[in-house]
Design a protein around this motif. Structure first.
Motif, PDB file in Angstrom:
ATOM      1  N   LEU A 255      -5.886  21.130  -7.689  1.00  0.00           N
ATOM      2  CA  LEU A 255      -5.580  19.886  -6.987  1.00  0.00           C
ATOM      3  C   LEU A 255      -6.789  19.199  -6.340  1.00  0.00           C
ATOM      4  O   LEU A 255      -6.887  17.972  -6.379  1.00  0.00           O
ATOM      5  N   PRO A 256      -7.729  19.936  -5.721  1.00  0.00           N
ATOM      6  CA  PRO A 256      -8.903  19.233  -5.166  1.00  0.00           C
ATOM      7  C   PRO A 256      -9.694  18.473  -6.228  1.00  0.00           C
ATOM      8  O   PRO A 256     -10.145  17.346  -5.989  1.00  0.00           O
ATOM      9  N   SER A 257      -9.848  19.068  -7.409  1.00  0.00           N
ATOM     10  CA  SER A 257     -10.560  18.371  -8.488  1.00  0.00           C
ATOM     11  C   SER A 257      -9.792  17.137  -8.926  1.00  0.00           C
ATOM     12  O   SER A 257     -10.387  16.098  -9.258  1.00  0.00           O
ATOM     13  N   LEU A 258      -8.465  17.235  -8.951  1.00  0.00           N
ATOM     14  CA  LEU A 258      -7.649  16.081  -9.314  1.00  0.00           C
ATOM     15  C   LEU A 258      -7.841  14.953  -8.305  1.00  0.00           C
ATOM     16  O   LEU A 258      -8.023  13.795  -8.682  1.00  0.00           O
ATOM     17  N   CYS A 259      -7.783  15.268  -7.021  1.00  0.00           N
ATOM     18  CA  CYS A 259      -7.980  14.239  -5.987  1.00  0.00           C
ATOM     19  C   CYS A 259      -9.316  13.531  -6.172  1.00  0.00           C
ATOM     20  O   CYS A 259      -9.406  12.301  -6.083  1.00  0.00           O
ATOM     21  N   GLU A 260     -10.337  14.304  -6.439  1.00  0.00           N
ATOM     22  CA  GLU A 260     -11.664  13.716  -6.623  1.00  0.00           C
ATOM     23  C   GLU A 260     -11.691  12.815  -7.855  1.00  0.00           C
ATOM     24  O   GLU A 260     -12.275  11.723  -7.822  1.00  0.00           O
ATOM     25  N   ALA A 261     -11.034  13.258  -8.939  1.00  0.00           N
ATOM     26  CA  ALA A 261     -11.020  12.457 -10.167  1.00  0.00           C
ATOM     27  C   ALA A 261     -10.296  11.132  -9.957  1.00  0.00           C
ATOM     28  O   ALA A 261     -10.766  10.080 -10.413  1.00  0.00           O
ATOM     29  N   VAL A 262      -9.150  11.174  -9.284  1.00  0.00           N
ATOM     30  CA  VAL A 262      -8.404   9.938  -9.019  1.00  0.00           C
ATOM     31  C   VAL A 262      -9.223   9.014  -8.124  1.00  0.00           C
ATOM     32  O   VAL A 262      -9.327   7.804  -8.371  1.00  0.00           O
ATOM     33  N   TYR A 263      -9.819   9.571  -7.097  1.00  0.00           N
ATOM     34  CA  TYR A 263     -10.596   8.770  -6.150  1.00  0.00           C
ATOM     35  C   TYR A 263     -11.774   8.081  -6.838  1.00  0.00           C
ATOM     36  O   TYR A 263     -12.090   6.920  -6.549  1.00  0.00           O
ATOM     37  N   GLU A 264     -12.406   8.794  -7.757  1.00  0.00           N
ATOM     38  CA  GLU A 264     -13.561   8.233  -8.452  1.00  0.00           C
ATOM     39  C   GLU A 264     -13.148   7.187  -9.498  1.00  0.00           C
ATOM     40  O   GLU A 264     -13.848   6.201  -9.719  1.00  0.00           O
ATOM     41  N   GLU A 265     -12.001   7.404 -10.154  1.00  0.00           N
ATOM     42  CA  GLU A 265     -11.616   6.533 -11.257  1.00  0.00           C
ATOM     43  C   GLU A 265     -10.883   5.281 -10.801  1.00  0.00           C
ATOM     44  O   GLU A 265     -11.089   4.201 -11.361  1.00  0.00           O
ATOM     45  N   TYR A 266     -10.018   5.408  -9.809  1.00  0.00           N
ATOM     46  CA  TYR A 266      -9.231   4.267  -9.354  1.00  0.00           C
ATOM     47  C   TYR A 266     -10.064   3.446  -8.376  1.00  0.00           C
ATOM     48  O   TYR A 266     -10.519   3.967  -7.356  1.00  0.00           O
ATOM     49  N   ALA A 267     -10.284   2.169  -8.691  1.00  0.00           N
ATOM     50  CA  ALA A 267     -11.168   1.341  -7.877  1.00  0.00           C
ATOM     51  C   ALA A 267     -10.478   0.047  -7.480  1.00  0.00           C
ATOM     52  O   ALA A 267     -10.836  -1.040  -7.946  1.00  0.00           O
ATOM     53  N   PRO A 268      -9.467   0.119  -6.614  1.00  0.00           N
ATOM     54  CA  PRO A 268      -8.781  -1.102  -6.180  1.00  0.00           C
ATOM     55  C   PRO A 268      -9.644  -1.898  -5.212  1.00  0.00           C
ATOM     56  O   PRO A 268     -10.535  -1.358  -4.545  1.00  0.00           O
ATOM     57  N   SER A 269      -9.375  -3.167  -5.123  1.00  0.00           N
ATOM     58  CA  SER A 269     -10.078  -4.004  -4.157  1.00  0.00           C
ATOM     59  C   SER A 269      -9.424  -3.868  -2.793  1.00  0.00           C
ATOM     60  O   SER A 269      -8.224  -3.589  -2.678  1.00  0.00           O
ATOM     61  N   GLY A 270     -10.195  -4.058  -1.764  1.00  0.00           N
ATOM     62  CA  GLY A 270      -9.653  -4.044  -0.417  1.00  0.00           C
ATOM     63  C   GLY A 270      -8.999  -5.372  -0.074  1.00  0.00           C
ATOM     64  O   GLY A 270      -9.122  -6.363  -0.790  1.00  0.00           O
ATOM     65  N   ASP A 271      -8.275  -5.385   1.038  1.00  0.00           N
ATOM     66  CA  ASP A 271      -7.674  -6.622   1.515  1.00  0.00           C
ATOM     67  C   ASP A 271      -7.686  -6.593   3.041  1.00  0.00           C
ATOM     68  O   ASP A 271      -8.368  -5.773   3.655  1.00  0.00           O
ATOM     69  N   ALA A 272      -6.914  -7.496   3.647  1.00  0.00           N
ATOM     70  CA  ALA A 272      -6.919  -7.594   5.111  1.00  0.00           C
ATOM     71  C   ALA A 272      -6.322  -6.362   5.776  1.00  0.00           C
ATOM     72  O   ALA A 272      -6.531  -6.146   6.984  1.00  0.00           O
ATOM     73  N   ALA A 274      -6.232  -2.943   4.223  1.00  0.00           N
ATOM     74  CA  ALA A 274      -6.775  -1.643   3.834  1.00  0.00           C
ATOM     75  C   ALA A 274      -7.978  -1.833   2.923  1.00  0.00           C
ATOM     76  O   ALA A 274      -8.010  -2.764   2.109  1.00  0.00           O
ATOM     77  N   THR A 275      -8.950  -0.952   3.064  1.00  0.00           N
ATOM     78  CA  THR A 275     -10.120  -1.001   2.190  1.00  0.00           C
ATOM     79  C   THR A 275      -9.769  -0.424   0.818  1.00  0.00           C
ATOM     80  O   THR A 275      -8.789   0.309   0.659  1.00  0.00           O
ATOM     81  N   GLY A 276     -10.598  -0.706  -0.168  1.00  0.00           N
ATOM     82  CA  GLY A 276     -10.406  -0.125  -1.485  1.00  0.00           C
ATOM     83  C   GLY A 276     -10.503   1.389  -1.445  1.00  0.00           C
ATOM     84  O   GLY A 276      -9.752   2.086  -2.136  1.00  0.00           O
ATOM     85  N   ALA A 277     -11.410   1.914  -0.632  1.00  0.00           N
ATOM     86  CA  ALA A 277     -11.566   3.364  -0.524  1.00  0.00           C
ATOM     87  C   ALA A 277     -10.304   4.016   0.045  1.00  0.00           C
ATOM     88  O   ALA A 277      -9.888   5.092  -0.414  1.00  0.00           O
ATOM     89  N   TYR A 278      -9.697   3.364   1.031  1.00  0.00           N
ATOM     90  CA  TYR A 278      -8.453   3.896   1.599  1.00  0.00           C
ATOM     91  C   TYR A 278      -7.358   3.936   0.541  1.00  0.00           C
ATOM     92  O   TYR A 278      -6.618   4.932   0.426  1.00  0.00           O
ATOM     93  N   LYS A 279      -7.243   2.876  -0.241  1.00  0.00           N
ATOM     94  CA  LYS A 279      -6.203   2.830  -1.279  1.00  0.00           C
ATOM     95  C   LYS A 279      -6.428   3.905  -2.332  1.00  0.00           C
ATOM     96  O   LYS A 279      -5.482   4.568  -2.782  1.00  0.00           O
TER      97      LYS A 279
END
Length: 306
Positions: A255-272, A274-279
Motif C-alpha cells: 500500500l505505501p508504494s501504491l500511495c506514492e504511485a497515485v500521488y506521483e501520477e495524478y496531477a490535478p490542478s488546485g483551486d480556491a 484545495a491545492t493540487g497536491a492535497y487532491k
C-alpha cells in the motif's frame, strides 16, 4: 452578476428537435450562440454563479426518442444519455454491472437535482463525477458526431474532449457497460467509488476515485483499473498505479508504494479550496483505504463479492 440581470428582458430562444440530426443542424446553424441542454442543472449553476453567460439559443434534447432508459443490448448494459441520475441510482441492473457508477449517482447533489440531472449531462462537460466510475467500468459512449454514430471508449473520448479539438456539434447519445466475467473459483470481484467534498453531502467534489478488478486465489490482483477526478479537473485512468498492482498479491506492504504511485501520477490542478497536491494525496489515500478494506475482508473471510 447574472446574465439576465444585465438584460432583464432577454431570454433564450428554445428549440426542441425531434432527432439527433436536427439537433446537430441547429447547433451548426447557430454555432457558439447555441447550447445543448437536457436537465440543465449544471448549466443553471454556471449561469447563476457567473461562470457562463445565458446563451441566445437553447437546444432541448428531451424531445428526441431513444435517449432514455436502461436495458441489456447484445450482452452489454445500455443507458440512454437522458436517463436521470435518480434512475441510475435506483437501477438494479447498474448495481449488478457497475456498483461504482451506481454509487457515483447516489452522491451527486441533492435528490431534487438528481431527478432532473442526466447521465449524459454529467459526463458531457468533461469533468462530471460519474466519469471515474465509467473509466474503471471500461464503458463506451455512443458519440453522435457530424459524420456518423460510433462507440468510443470513455478514456479516448476524454482525450478528445480535453484536447481542444472536440467538435461542438457532437452529442453523447448513450453509454454501454460490459458485463463482468465471473472471477473464478475462490476469487472476488471488487468495484468501489468514493467522493470527498467540502462537507458531507450536497456539495461539489474535491476528489473522486474509483477502483475495480478481481482478487483471485491467494489475493492476487487481476484486471486492476484505477481512476481519479473531482472538481473541474480532468478525470483520468492511473496506468502506472494499475501496473504496480496487476498480478501482485494484495498485502499491507504494497500500500505505501501504491500511495506514492497515485500521488506521483495524478496531477490535478488546485483551486480556491484545495491545492493540487492535497487532491493527489487524498486520491491516493482513498484508493489505499479501499484496498486495505478489501485486504481485511479477505483475511477475516467476511467479504462479499459486489
Amino acid at each position: 452578476m447574472l446574465a439576465w440581470q444585465d438584460h432583464p428582458h432577454r431570454s433564450s430562444a428554445l428549440y426542441r428537435p425531434a432527432t439527433l440530426e436536427e439537433a446537430r443542424k441547429l447547433k451548426r446553424d447557430h454555432g457558439r450562440k447555441a447550447v445543448y441542454a437536457a436537465g440543465g442543472t449544471l448549466l443553471r449553476t454556471l449561469w447563476e454563479n457567473g461562470t457562463a453567460v445565458l446563451p441566445e439559443v437553447l437546444i432541448d434534447l428531451r424531445g428526441i426518442e431513444d435517449l432514455t432508459g436502461i436495458r441489456y443490448d447484445g450482452g452489454r448494459l445500455y443507458i440512454g444519455a437522458l436517463t436521470d441520475l435518480s434512475a441510475c441510482r435506483s437501477s438494479a441492473e447498474i448495481a449488478a454491472v457497475s456498483p461504482a457508477l451506481r454509487e457515483a449517482a447516489k452522491v451527486i447533489a441533492a435528490p431534487s437535482v438528481r431527478n432532473l440531472a442526466t447521465l449524459g449531462g454529467n459526463l458531457a462537460c468533461g469533468y462530471g463525477d460519474t466519469l471515474p466510475a465509467l473509466l474503471v467500468a471500461e464503458a463506451e459512449l455512443a458519440v453522435n458526431g457530424p459524420a456518423s454514430v460510433r462507440w468510443v471508449p470513455v478514456a479516448e473520448w476524454l482525450e478528445d474532449r480535453w484536447s481542444g479539438a472536440y467538435d461542438p456539434e457532437t452529442i453523447v447519445a448513450g453509454v454501454r457497460l460490459p458485463t463482468a466475467a465471473a472471477p473464478g473459483e475462490g476469487g472476488r470481484r471488487f468495484e468501489v467509488y468514493r467522493k470527498v467534498g467540502r462537507r458531507e453531502a450536497f456539495t461539489p467534489s474535491l476528489v473522486t476515485a474509483a477502483l475495480a478488478g478481481t482478487a483471485g486465489e491467494g489475493g492476487v490482483l487481476r484486471g486492476v483499473r484505477i481512476a481519479a477526478g473531482g472538481g473541474n479537473g480532468r478525470p483520468q485512468r492511473l496506468g502506472l498505479a494499475e501496473a504496480l498492482l496487476e498480478g501482485r498479491r494484495l498485502s499491507a506492504e504494497l500500500l505505501p508504494s501504491l500511495c506514492e504511485a497515485v500521488y506521483e501520477e495524478y496531477a490535478p490542478s488546485g483551486d480556491a479550496f484545495a491545492t493540487g497536491a492535497y487532491k493527489a494525496k487524498t486520491a491516493a489515500n482513498l484508493i489505499a483505504a479501499e484496498l486495505w478494506r478489501l485486504l481485511g475482508d479477505r483475511e477475516d473471510g467476511s467479504g462479499q463479492s459486489k
